[in-house]
Scaffold this motif. Structure first.
Motif, PDB file in Angstrom:
ATOM      1  N   ILE A 100       0.838  -1.203   0.000  1.00 37.43           N
ATOM      2  CA  ILE A 100       0.000   0.000   0.000  1.00 37.43           C
ATOM      3  C   ILE A 100       0.872   1.252   0.000  1.00 37.43           C
ATOM      4  CG2 ILE A 100      -0.212   0.052   2.530  1.00 37.43           C
ATOM      5  CD1 ILE A 100      -2.824   1.175  -0.125  1.00 37.43           C
ATOM      6  N   VAL A 101       2.053   1.172   0.597  1.00 30.15           N
ATOM      7  CA  VAL A 101       2.943   2.336   0.620  1.00 30.15           C
ATOM      8  C   VAL A 101       3.356   2.702  -0.800  1.00 30.15           C
ATOM      9  CG1 VAL A 101       5.203   3.188   1.365  1.00 30.15           C
ATOM     10  CG2 VAL A 101       3.769   1.906   2.953  1.00 30.15           C
ATOM     11  N   MET A 102       3.828   1.737  -1.563  1.00 25.39           N
ATOM     12  CA  MET A 102       4.232   1.984  -2.939  1.00 25.39           C
ATOM     13  C   MET A 102       3.073   2.561  -3.760  1.00 25.39           C
ATOM     14  SD  MET A 102       5.475  -0.771  -5.849  1.00 25.39           S
ATOM     15  CE  MET A 102       3.992  -1.783  -5.655  1.00 25.39           C
ATOM     16  N   THR A 103       1.925   1.929  -3.674  1.00 23.43           N
ATOM     17  CA  THR A 103       0.784   2.347  -4.484  1.00 23.43           C
ATOM     18  C   THR A 103       0.313   3.743  -4.099  1.00 23.43           C
ATOM     19  OG1 THR A 103       0.158   0.003  -4.564  1.00 23.43           O
ATOM     20  CG2 THR A 103      -1.477   1.596  -5.308  1.00 23.43           C
ATOM     21  N   SER A 104       0.283   4.027  -2.808  1.00 28.51           N
ATOM     22  CA  SER A 104      -0.148   5.349  -2.332  1.00 28.51           C
ATOM     23  C   SER A 104       0.839   6.438  -2.715  1.00 28.51           C
ATOM     24  CB  SER A 104      -0.322   5.325  -0.816  1.00 28.51           C
ATOM     25  OG  SER A 104      -1.293   4.391  -0.422  1.00 28.51           O
ATOM     26  N   ARG A 105       2.113   6.090  -2.747  1.00 29.98           N
ATOM     27  CA  ARG A 105       3.116   7.081  -3.145  1.00 29.98           C
ATOM     28  C   ARG A 105       2.988   7.454  -4.621  1.00 29.98           C
ATOM     29  NH1 ARG A 105       8.549   5.023   0.215  1.00 29.98           N
ATOM     30  NH2 ARG A 105       7.972   6.058   2.169  1.00 29.98           N
ATOM     31  N   PHE A 106       2.653   6.486  -5.460  1.00 26.63           N
ATOM     32  CA  PHE A 106       2.383   6.821  -6.855  1.00 26.63           C
ATOM     33  C   PHE A 106       1.120   7.671  -6.962  1.00 26.63           C
ATOM     34  CE2 PHE A 106       4.984   2.954  -8.047  1.00 26.63           C
ATOM     35  CZ  PHE A 106       5.967   3.671  -8.709  1.00 26.63           C
ATOM     36  N   ASP A 131      -7.641   3.413  -8.622  1.00 26.57           N
ATOM     37  CA  ASP A 131      -8.434   2.219  -8.910  1.00 26.57           C
ATOM     38  C   ASP A 131      -7.864   1.003  -8.185  1.00 26.57           C
ATOM     39  OD1 ASP A 131     -10.596   0.931 -10.628  1.00 26.57           O
ATOM     40  OD2 ASP A 131      -8.837  -0.224 -11.246  1.00 26.57           O
ATOM     41  N   VAL A 132      -6.532   0.895  -8.166  1.00 27.99           N
ATOM     42  CA  VAL A 132      -5.881  -0.225  -7.488  1.00 27.99           C
ATOM     43  C   VAL A 132      -6.103  -0.139  -5.982  1.00 27.99           C
ATOM     44  CG1 VAL A 132      -3.653  -1.316  -6.984  1.00 27.99           C
ATOM     45  CG2 VAL A 132      -4.162  -0.559  -9.310  1.00 27.99           C
ATOM     46  N   VAL A 133      -5.911   1.051  -5.403  1.00 34.12           N
ATOM     47  CA  VAL A 133      -6.122   1.233  -3.961  1.00 34.12           C
ATOM     48  C   VAL A 133      -7.562   0.886  -3.582  1.00 34.12           C
ATOM     49  CG1 VAL A 133      -6.282   2.953  -2.118  1.00 34.12           C
ATOM     50  CG2 VAL A 133      -4.305   2.941  -3.638  1.00 34.12           C
ATOM     51  N   LYS A 134      -8.483   1.418  -4.318  1.00 36.58           N
ATOM     52  CA  LYS A 134      -9.902   1.251  -4.002  1.00 36.58           C
ATOM     53  C   LYS A 134     -10.346  -0.202  -4.100  1.00 36.58           C
ATOM     54  CE  LYS A 134     -14.448   2.637  -5.788  1.00 36.58           C
ATOM     55  NZ  LYS A 134     -15.147   3.449  -6.818  1.00 36.58           N
TER      56      LYS A 134
END
Length: 462
Positions: A100-106, A131-134
């Motif tokens: 989640i850290v990587m995805t949220s940083r993008f 979309d990926v986070v959600k």
């Protein structure tokens, strides 16, 4: 590159005032201080030489942002997300789980880039991340977000690591503001901001320590207590850490800043965020910051220090994040309260962590052993932190260090052939190739944020 001594437009005003006073001799301290004082009364942007900012702008727009757009996304519908590992030859490992850290940083980086440049094209990357986070990370049963997922989007580590919750909160509120400002999509902006606020509420309910202040490291998937607090294999398994609390502060600062963009009328919620942020600023200065001017790393619930490690990158990063928080809150009393600590942190980081011979920030100190590795994020935060100290003081020493640090980044940290920045270098600037170019811990965030922060502060991109 050569940069001007202090600032450009504001310094020109100072020189004019000085000439009026009758003597173009900068070593006459009385007249110079009088001119500087009059200049301070003029509200404006403090800037270095334009070449400095143009170089930063080029690195951001022509290297950092395009690199991750090209290599980071896995667009296969069955494994949609961001690759958990990218080699120094830019080869993606499709089998590594994603965090989640990587995805949220993008999500944060490309939302912030869209807001800064007013370029809607950057929202494509942000939309992908949202979309990926959600759809993959949000826990539909217990709330909050999982720490990591498999490549097929199913949970891998399902605990609620507060560091990850904070970064997701940080990215979601930035995306909400970008969607509102750039695309004008009220519904999507509200959806994303509400998700950010949901994470804020979970952290306040389950992670906040009402007795001794600050936030614990982790909770189980259902938000109950857990013995597994460890952030990464490099970290101690302990109840509280500097790193988690630092990035909760960062997330709350951004939430406080962006909330009115989407929900201008929700002043009560913003006041709640502001109160939590104020408390965390004080905890950082009073509990986490040690008498030696360094941050403690690992703590028990009562904020007793458990380790003597010094992290130079975190020290200089915290100095500017603390000041950013106080400035966003608009609390002059708080700013006056923490200003000496903020500047002392920058001074100590400069004296003990910055190598004046090469112009790079070193890594950490454990006992009497100093790790002199030039890690990418340390260099990025060094640039941010010393630039912030320069803005606060207009001290020549901080201006010179910013120049040195940027020259190191351009000459060594940037991978001129493969793109973006090397993860780690030797003190002589040789790449340590066992460290990947990208993945779950290295994204566009530190390098991109450093560039955007200086461009935003200077008004270079309008």
């Amino acid at each position: 590159m050569e940069y001007s001594r202090e600032c450009s437009k504001k310094e020109e005003k100072t020189v004019v005032i000085y000439k009026i006073l009758g003597n173009y001799h900068f070593y006459n301290r009385f007249l110079w201080k009088a001119a500087l004082y009059l200049n301070i009364m003029n509200v404006g942007v403090i800037k270095m030489d334009e070449k400095f900012y143009e170089s930063i702008k080029t690195e951001l727009l022509e290297d950092i942002l395009p690199y991750w757009e090209k290599y980071a996304r896995d667009e296969n519908p069955s494994s949609k997300g961001f690759y958990g590992d990218i080699s120094n030859k830019n080869k993606q490992n499709k089998k590594i789980s994603r965090s989640i850290v990587m995805t949220s940083r993008f999500l944060w980086t490309y939302s912030a880039a869209a807001r800064l440049t007013k370029n809607a094209d950057y929202l494509k990357m942000a939309d992908f991340a949202y979309d990926v986070v959600k759809n993959q990370y949000f826990d539909k049963v217990y709330g909050g977000v999982y720490w990591s997922v498999e490549t097929d989007g199913t949970p891998r580590v399902s605990k609620k690591q507060i560091y990850g919750e904070a970064f997701c909160c940080y990215g979601l509120c930035e995306y909400a503001a970008a969607i509102k400002e750039i695309r004008g999509d009220e519904a999507l902006a509200k959806e994303s901001m509400n998700k950010s606020l949901e994470l804020f509420d979970f952290m306040e309910k389950y992670a906040f320590d009402s007795a001794d202040g600050g936030y614990i490291e982790a909770c189980a998937m259902n938000w109950s207590q857990t013995q597994d607090m460890q952030l990464s294999p490099k970290d101690m398994n302990c109840p509280k850490s500097m790193n988690t609390n630092l990035h909760v502060m960062e997330a709350y600062t951004n939430l406080y800043r962006t909330l009115p963009v989407v929900f201008a009328e929700n002043t009560e919620k913003r006041a709640q965020v502001g109160n939590s942020l104020t408390n965390l600023v004080r905890v950082t200065v009073e509990k986490i910051l040690q008498k030696n001017g360094h941050l403690g790393m690992f703590f028990d619930m009562k904020w007793n220090l458990l380790d003597e490690e010094i992290s130079y990158g975190h020290d200089i990063e915290a100095s500017w994040l603390l000041w950013e928080a106080a400035c966003e809150l608009g609390d002059d009393s708080l700013k006056n309260e923490i200003r000496p600590s903020v500047l002392n942190m920058a001074d100590v980081a400069l004296a003990e962590g910055f190598d004046m011979n090469t112009g790079a920030m070193e890594n950490f100190m454990r006992g009497t052993k100093k790790d002199r590795t030039r890690v990418w994020w340390n260099q990025a935060e060094s640039l941010n932190g010393f630039y912030n100290a320069w803005e606060m003081t207009r001290s020549q020493k901080f201006a010179e260090v910013c120049e040195m640090q940027w020259n190191w980044i351009l000459n060594y940290q940037v991978d001129k052939k493969g793109g973006e920045w090397w993860s780690a270098l030797t003190p002589k600037g040789r790449p340590i190739t066992k460290e990947s170019k990208g993945g779950n811990w290295k994204t566009s965030y530190h390098s991109g944020r450093a560039c955007m922060e200086l461009l935003r502060r200077s008004g270079t991109i309008k």
